[in-house]
Design an enzyme around this catalytic site. Structure first.
Site, PDB file in Angstrom:
ATOM      1  N   GLN A   1     -18.521  -2.994  75.041  1.00  0.00           N
ATOM      2  CA  GLN A   1     -18.873  -2.702  76.438  1.00  0.00           C
ATOM      3  C   GLN A   1     -18.733  -3.940  77.313  1.00  0.00           C
ATOM      4  O   GLN A   1     -19.107  -3.900  78.494  1.00  0.00           O
ATOM      5  CB  GLN A   1     -20.305  -2.150  76.534  1.00  0.00           C
ATOM      6  CG  GLN A   1     -20.578  -0.921  75.712  1.00  0.00           C
ATOM      7  CD  GLN A   1     -19.882   0.340  76.240  1.00  0.00           C
ATOM      8  OE1 GLN A   1     -19.308   0.354  77.331  1.00  0.00           O
ATOM      9  NE2 GLN A   1     -19.912   1.402  75.449  1.00  0.00           N
TER      10      GLN A   1
ATOM     11  N   HIS B   1     -25.733  -1.154  69.089  1.00  0.00           N
ATOM     12  CA  HIS B   1     -25.100   0.122  68.719  1.00  0.00           C
ATOM     13  C   HIS B   1     -25.089   0.206  67.191  1.00  0.00           C
ATOM     14  O   HIS B   1     -25.050  -0.820  66.503  1.00  0.00           O
ATOM     15  CB  HIS B   1     -23.665   0.100  69.257  1.00  0.00           C
ATOM     16  CG  HIS B   1     -22.876   1.353  69.075  1.00  0.00           C
ATOM     17  ND1 HIS B   1     -22.265   1.679  67.884  1.00  0.00           N
ATOM     18  CD2 HIS B   1     -22.588   2.351  69.931  1.00  0.00           C
ATOM     19  CE1 HIS B   1     -21.625   2.833  68.034  1.00  0.00           C
ATOM     20  NE2 HIS B   1     -21.800   3.267  69.270  1.00  0.00           N
TER      21      HIS B   1
ATOM     22  N   LYS C   1     -12.155   2.113  75.513  1.00  0.00           N
ATOM     23  CA  LYS C   1     -13.183   1.865  76.526  1.00  0.00           C
ATOM     24  C   LYS C   1     -12.622   1.002  77.657  1.00  0.00           C
ATOM     25  O   LYS C   1     -13.306   0.734  78.638  1.00  0.00           O
ATOM     26  CB  LYS C   1     -14.399   1.195  75.905  1.00  0.00           C
ATOM     27  CG  LYS C   1     -15.114   2.108  74.893  1.00  0.00           C
ATOM     28  CD  LYS C   1     -16.398   1.504  74.439  1.00  0.00           C
ATOM     29  CE  LYS C   1     -16.931   2.130  73.177  1.00  0.00           C
ATOM     30  NZ  LYS C   1     -17.373   3.510  73.359  1.00  0.00           N
TER      31      LYS C   1
ATOM     32  N   CYS D   1     -25.751   6.532  69.959  1.00  0.00           N
ATOM     33  CA  CYS D   1     -25.539   5.717  68.750  1.00  0.00           C
ATOM     34  C   CYS D   1     -26.334   4.420  68.835  1.00  0.00           C
ATOM     35  O   CYS D   1     -25.881   3.357  68.376  1.00  0.00           O
ATOM     36  CB  CYS D   1     -24.061   5.417  68.503  1.00  0.00           C
ATOM     37  SG  CYS D   1     -23.066   6.890  68.325  1.00  0.00           S
TER      38      CYS D   1
HETATM   39  N1  C6P Z   1     -20.044   3.466  72.201  1.00  0.00           N
HETATM   40  C1  C6P Z   1     -20.812   5.119  73.801  1.00  0.00           C
HETATM   41  O1  C6P Z   1     -20.796   6.239  74.325  1.00  0.00           O
HETATM   42  P1  C6P Z   1     -15.803   2.592  68.584  1.00  0.00           P
HETATM   43  O2  C6P Z   1     -16.332   3.963  68.359  1.00  0.00           O
HETATM   44  O3  C6P Z   1     -15.506   1.847  67.315  1.00  0.00           O
HETATM   45  O4  C6P Z   1     -14.662   2.555  69.577  1.00  0.00           O
HETATM   46  O5  C6P Z   1     -16.970   1.785  69.334  1.00  0.00           O
HETATM   47  C2  C6P Z   1     -18.230   1.703  68.761  1.00  0.00           C
HETATM   48  C3  C6P Z   1     -19.161   0.969  69.660  1.00  0.00           C
HETATM   49  C4  C6P Z   1     -19.616  -0.280  69.266  1.00  0.00           C
HETATM   50  N2  C6P Z   1     -20.402  -1.008  70.063  1.00  0.00           N
HETATM   51  C5  C6P Z   1     -20.806  -0.571  71.271  1.00  0.00           C
HETATM   52  C6  C6P Z   1     -21.672  -1.443  72.132  1.00  0.00           C
HETATM   53  C7  C6P Z   1     -20.384   0.694  71.716  1.00  0.00           C
HETATM   54  O6  C6P Z   1     -20.772   1.115  72.919  1.00  0.00           O
HETATM   55  C8  C6P Z   1     -19.573   1.489  70.883  1.00  0.00           C
HETATM   56  C9  C6P Z   1     -19.181   2.880  71.300  1.00  0.00           C
HETATM   57  C10 C6P Z   1     -19.782   4.789  72.760  1.00  0.00           C
HETATM   58  O7  C6P Z   1     -21.634   4.279  74.118  1.00  0.00           O
HETATM   59  C11 C6P Z   1     -19.670   5.859  71.731  1.00  0.00           C
HETATM   60  S1  C6P Z   1     -21.107   5.987  70.721  1.00  0.00           S
END
Ligand code: C6P
Length: 415
Positions: A212, A132, A235, A373
């Site tokens: 995740q 990501h 999440k 992302c």
């Molecule tokens: N992925 C998705 O729809 P934040 O925004 O800081 O809570 O998480 C960022 C992030 C970092 N690593 C991974 C593997 C992620 O999946 C995510 C967030 C969301 O897949 C929003 S882009």
């Protein structure tokens, strides 16, 4: 033990928890909502909403600052949330559990406070091709600041990490390995314990992006053997604006603060400031107190159901979803690793993923579309983006049926 499942098609341990999630009980565009976007943000159970509301209604004040009763209550609630989360991930002590805004902030903290002071020109940071942006850009920034170089571990056409390439890349130039536990775009589960062992044989510290990972199975940071583990509350059925950085105490102890301000100090004088002890050294300013109260309630909720049961339920449903999607003519599955969490990306011939997303939303089905992302993943598979269905404990076979029916209809509209 880290028990993210190894077997993709274990028997289903059926869960019946939909009633716990008020947001799921509504109509969208005249149809009952089917929510298949939990990898972006999971819905919250009523117990989380109630815990936040109870705290806001009765106990709210600032933490670590007042002698009055409400401040004590708020501090107790906030610190007991820390202990709850410490136990959930099996961190050795409270000092190792830093509260942040989310995974993104946790990774930036490590990039700036751990990596930056240690890096010199020519050093290498290894990330994988499936990361990501939150686990790429902070490292690019720190490379720019220090003259270090970013090295990317390749993936294969199923979306699996090339472990042999990683083995070759982890040489004495590498100062840090930053790797995702589970890919948000592909669902791939990486063998983190093995990867940490490999890196540690060469004295390379490892940060794991667990955004995740945590929602899909029990995560034990001691068993994984990582140095840092970053994740987000929203999440895992908790409030937004909450995140955690687990870090080994000895490493955190050595790191300078990430931000300055209130609560991260013991004494401030114009001729010098003494920083607070761990973990407060990294928690400048008033934190998201109610958010962490909610996150602790989310952890209670998950543990009451049982992470193993959740993992089995999701794996069984993923098997069904993958099969049904794969049977649709014109659908190409993106991300078919042997070990996966409950995320399935796909593209449909001649239809842009955004059109797919909009058309299924018109039928009450929420999926995510775009690059998630994870643009390098899209570049690897040579697609502009994907449609992605992500499953959580509250999804069931009816949700899969609804997605497939909505997709069939969307595809027919383009024929
Ligand atoms: N992925 C998705 O729809 P934040 O925004 O800081 O809570 O998480 C960022 C992030 C970092 N690593 C991974 C593997 C992620 O999946 C995510 C967030 C969301 O897949 C929003 S882009």
């Amino acid at each position: 033990m880290n028990s993210l499942p190894d077997t993709p098609f274990e028997a289903s341990a059926s869960l019946d928890v939909r009633a716990d999630f008020p947001a799921l009980h509504q109509e969208i565009n005249g149809r009952p909502l089917v929510y298949l976007d939990s990898a972006a943000s999971a819905q919250q159970p009523q117990v989380v909403i109630d815990a936040v509301s109870r705290y806001q209604s009765h106990d709210h004040a600032n933490v670590h600052r007042g002698v009055h009763t409400l401040s004590h209550r708020a501090t107790d609630a906030y610190e007991s949330a820390r202990n709850r989360i410490r136990a959930f991930i099996n961190a050795a002590s409270l000092s190792e559990v830093v509260f942040t805004k989310g995974t993104t902030e946790s990774i930036n903290l490590v990039a700036q406070s751990f990596a930056r002071p240690r890096l010199k020109p020519g050093d290498r940071i290894v990330v994988s091709h499936m990361e990501h942006h939150a686990n790429i850009v902070p490292w690019q920034i720190v490379c720019g600041q220090t003259g270090a170089e970013l090295v990317v571990t390749p993936i294969d056409e199923r979306g699996q990490l090339d472990l042999e390439a990683l083995d070759r890349q982890l040489d004495d130039r590498v100062a840090m390995l930053a790797i995702g536990h589970v890919s948000n775009a592909l669902g791939t589960i990486n063998p983190i314990a093995d990867i940490c062992r490999l890196a540690h044989e060469r004295d390379i510290p490892v940060l794991v992006d667990g955004a995740q990972g945590v929602p899909h199975g029990s995560v034990d940071v001691a068993a994984l053997g990582c140095d840092f583990y970053a994740f987000s509350g929203h999440k895992m059925f908790g409030p937004t604006g909450t995140g955690v950085l687990y870090g080994r105490e000895a490493l955190l102890e050595d790191m300078p603060p990430y931000q300055g301000g209130g609560d991260m100090i013991l004494e401030v004088r114009f001729d010098g400031t003494v920083y607070n002890e761990l973990p407060y050294k990294f928690e400048a300013g008033t934190p998201n107190i109610s958010g962490f109260v909610g996150l602790a309630a989310a952890v209670d909720y998950l543990e009451t159901i049982g992470m193993q049961r959740i993992a089995r339920h999701e794996q069984a449903l993923l098997g069904i979803l993958t099969k049904r999607l794969g049977d649709i003519p014109g659908v190409r599955l993106i991300g078919t690793a042997a070990h996966k969490a409950s995320v399935q990306s796909f593209v449909v011939e001649d239809i842009h993923p955004h059109d797919i997303g909009t058309l299924v939303d018109q039928q009450g089905v929420a999926i995510r579309t775009g690059h998630h992302c994870a643009m390098p993943v899209m570049q690897y598979f040579d697609v502009p983006g994907t449609a992605r269905a992500s499953l959580a404990l509250y999804n069931d076979e009816n949700d899969v049926d609804r997605l497939i029916a909505a997709l069939d209809r969307a595809i027919r509209m383009f024929q």
